[in-house]
Write a protein that holds these residues in place. Structure first.
Motif, PDB file in Angstrom:
ATOM      1  N   ILE A 235       0.841  -1.193   0.000  1.00 26.98           N
ATOM      2  CA  ILE A 235       0.000   0.000   0.000  1.00 26.98           C
ATOM      3  C   ILE A 235       0.878   1.246   0.000  1.00 26.98           C
ATOM      4  O   ILE A 235       0.572   2.236  -0.628  1.00 26.98           O
ATOM      5  N   GLY A 236       1.961   1.188   0.731  1.00 21.59           N
ATOM      6  CA  GLY A 236       2.850   2.338   0.899  1.00 21.59           C
ATOM      7  C   GLY A 236       3.266   2.427   2.352  1.00 21.59           C
ATOM      8  O   GLY A 236       2.560   1.938   3.241  1.00 21.59           O
ATOM      9  N   GLY A 237       4.414   2.995   2.597  1.00 27.97           N
ATOM     10  CA  GLY A 237       4.878   3.156   3.965  1.00 27.97           C
ATOM     11  C   GLY A 237       5.143   1.851   4.683  1.00 27.97           C
ATOM     12  O   GLY A 237       5.112   1.788   5.899  1.00 27.97           O
TER      13      GLY A 237
ATOM     14  N   VAL B  86     -12.219  -0.359   5.054  1.00 32.46           N
ATOM     15  CA  VAL B  86     -10.794  -0.056   5.108  1.00 32.46           C
ATOM     16  C   VAL B  86     -10.648   1.389   4.661  1.00 32.46           C
ATOM     17  O   VAL B  86     -11.320   1.819   3.712  1.00 32.46           O
ATOM     18  N   ALA B  87      -9.800   2.154   5.308  1.00 35.15           N
ATOM     19  CA  ALA B  87      -9.570   3.543   4.917  1.00 35.15           C
ATOM     20  C   ALA B  87      -8.108   3.755   4.571  1.00 35.15           C
ATOM     21  O   ALA B  87      -7.222   3.292   5.299  1.00 35.15           O
ATOM     22  N   VAL B  88      -7.882   4.427   3.450  1.00 34.60           N
ATOM     23  CA  VAL B  88      -6.529   4.810   3.050  1.00 34.60           C
ATOM     24  C   VAL B  88      -6.538   6.302   2.768  1.00 34.60           C
ATOM     25  O   VAL B  88      -7.546   6.876   2.361  1.00 34.60           O
ATOM     26  N   SER B  89      -5.413   6.925   2.993  1.00 33.49           N
ATOM     27  CA  SER B  89      -5.269   8.356   2.802  1.00 33.49           C
ATOM     28  C   SER B  89      -4.310   8.629   1.656  1.00 33.49           C
ATOM     29  O   SER B  89      -3.329   7.890   1.482  1.00 33.49           O
ATOM     30  N   THR B  90      -4.590   9.667   0.885  1.00 27.15           N
ATOM     31  CA  THR B  90      -3.694  10.042  -0.193  1.00 27.15           C
ATOM     32  C   THR B  90      -3.593  11.559  -0.307  1.00 27.15           C
ATOM     33  O   THR B  90      -4.597  12.267  -0.163  1.00 27.15           O
TER      34      THR B  90
ATOM     35  N   GLU C 199     -17.426  -6.341  -2.918  1.00 30.34           N
ATOM     36  CA  GLU C 199     -18.287  -5.334  -2.296  1.00 30.34           C
ATOM     37  C   GLU C 199     -17.780  -4.840  -0.945  1.00 30.34           C
ATOM     38  O   GLU C 199     -18.529  -4.233  -0.178  1.00 30.34           O
ATOM     39  N   TYR C 200     -16.477  -5.071  -0.640  1.00 30.65           N
ATOM     40  CA  TYR C 200     -15.892  -4.429   0.526  1.00 30.65           C
ATOM     41  C   TYR C 200     -15.841  -2.930   0.250  1.00 30.65           C
ATOM     42  O   TYR C 200     -15.562  -2.501  -0.868  1.00 30.65           O
ATOM     43  N   TRP C 201     -16.098  -2.147   1.276  1.00 33.33           N
ATOM     44  CA  TRP C 201     -16.042  -0.702   1.154  1.00 33.33           C
ATOM     45  C   TRP C 201     -14.631  -0.209   1.471  1.00 33.33           C
ATOM     46  O   TRP C 201     -14.023  -0.644   2.451  1.00 33.33           O
ATOM     47  N   ILE C 202     -14.143   0.702   0.648  1.00 31.85           N
ATOM     48  CA  ILE C 202     -12.844   1.331   0.866  1.00 31.85           C
ATOM     49  C   ILE C 202     -13.068   2.827   0.929  1.00 31.85           C
ATOM     50  O   ILE C 202     -13.644   3.416   0.015  1.00 31.85           O
ATOM     51  N   GLU C 203     -12.655   3.416   2.031  1.00 28.85           N
ATOM     52  CA  GLU C 203     -12.692   4.869   2.173  1.00 28.85           C
ATOM     53  C   GLU C 203     -11.366   5.420   1.664  1.00 28.85           C
ATOM     54  O   GLU C 203     -10.306   4.943   2.053  1.00 28.85           O
ATOM     55  N   ILE C 204     -11.432   6.412   0.812  1.00 32.94           N
ATOM     56  CA  ILE C 204     -10.235   7.124   0.355  1.00 32.94           C
ATOM     57  C   ILE C 204     -10.405   8.550   0.851  1.00 32.94           C
ATOM     58  O   ILE C 204     -11.448   9.185   0.624  1.00 32.94           O
ATOM     59  N   ASN C 205      -9.401   9.051   1.555  1.00 28.12           N
ATOM     60  CA  ASN C 205      -9.522  10.401   2.107  1.00 28.12           C
ATOM     61  C   ASN C 205      -8.213  11.172   1.969  1.00 28.12           C
ATOM     62  O   ASN C 205      -7.194  10.623   1.562  1.00 28.12           O
ATOM     63  N   ASP C 206      -8.277  12.456   2.306  1.00 28.51           N
ATOM     64  CA  ASP C 206      -7.067  13.282   2.299  1.00 28.51           C
ATOM     65  C   ASP C 206      -6.694  13.698   3.719  1.00 28.51           C
ATOM     66  O   ASP C 206      -6.076  14.717   3.954  1.00 28.51           O
ATOM     67  N   HIS C 207      -7.039  12.850   4.685  1.00 25.97           N
ATOM     68  CA  HIS C 207      -6.740  13.084   6.087  1.00 25.97           C
ATOM     69  C   HIS C 207      -5.245  12.926   6.339  1.00 25.97           C
ATOM     70  O   HIS C 207      -4.640  11.963   5.878  1.00 25.97           O
ATOM     71  N   ARG C 208      -4.695  13.804   7.046  1.00 17.79           N
ATOM     72  CA  ARG C 208      -3.278  13.737   7.419  1.00 17.79           C
ATOM     73  C   ARG C 208      -3.157  13.873   8.928  1.00 17.79           C
ATOM     74  O   ARG C 208      -3.064  14.975   9.464  1.00 17.79           O
ATOM     75  N   PRO C 209      -3.183  12.746   9.652  1.00 14.34           N
ATOM     76  CA  PRO C 209      -3.100  12.836  11.110  1.00 14.34           C
ATOM     77  C   PRO C 209      -1.720  13.329  11.543  1.00 14.34           C
ATOM     78  O   PRO C 209      -0.741  13.186  10.811  1.00 14.34           O
ATOM     79  N   PRO C 210      -1.642  13.929  12.733  1.00 16.64           N
ATOM     80  CA  PRO C 210      -0.337  14.375  13.226  1.00 16.64           C
ATOM     81  C   PRO C 210       0.591  13.185  13.449  1.00 16.64           C
ATOM     82  O   PRO C 210       0.132  12.082  13.690  1.00 16.64           O
TER      83      PRO C 210
END
Length: 137
Positions: free
Chosen positions: A51-53, A75-79, A123-134
């Motif tokens: 996935i990255g990191g 599942v949530a991933v950030s980009t 049909e798994y749900w994937i959240e894609i967001n631009d969240h950048r946690p500290p």
């Protein structure tokens, strides 16, 4: 070693999903999500993708049986490339929704970051967001 978030310092290593067709799921996570296949030996019914990191997803083909999939379990991933990703899936004709399920709508989380939801072949749900946690620590 501990940090301010809990007793131990953890990081995500991988998560695994039970899938009906490992090749279909591999194609989705590789071609749509942009995850990179990890070369491995072993079962033909298993695929790993980076996935990255240092994080990974393991796809394991098996009997889906009575498995029920809901948006609450996702599942949530950030980009940082959120707008580029949304434009890409839109061009591919892939439907995305906000949390309530409105097609083509980008949601805004109560904490201010943007998010969309797509579904994979199972049909798994994937959240894609631009969240950048500290940063932790």
């Amino acid at each position: 070693m501990t940090d301010r978030f809990g007793r131990y310092r953890f990081g995500l290593d991988h998560f695994a999903l039970l899938v009906r067709d490992v090749e279909a799921s591999l194609a989705f996570y590789r071609d749509v999500m942009g995850f990179a296949p990890i070369q491995r030996s072993g079962s033909a019914n298993v695929a790993w993708l980076a996935i990255g990191g240092g994080d990974a997803i393991h796809l394991i083909q098996g009997d889906f049986g009575e498995t029920q999939v809901t948006k609450d379990v996702h599942v949530a991933v950030s980009t940082a490339d959120f707008d580029v990703f949304v434009a890409d899936i839109t061009a591919r004709g892939i439907v995305f929704t906000d949390w309530p399920g409105n097609p083509g709508v980008i949601g805004v989380h109560r904490n201010g970051f943007r998010q969309i939801y797509v579904q994979d072949p199972d049909e798994y749900w994937i959240e894609i967001n631009d969240h950048r946690p500290p940063a932790c620590g």
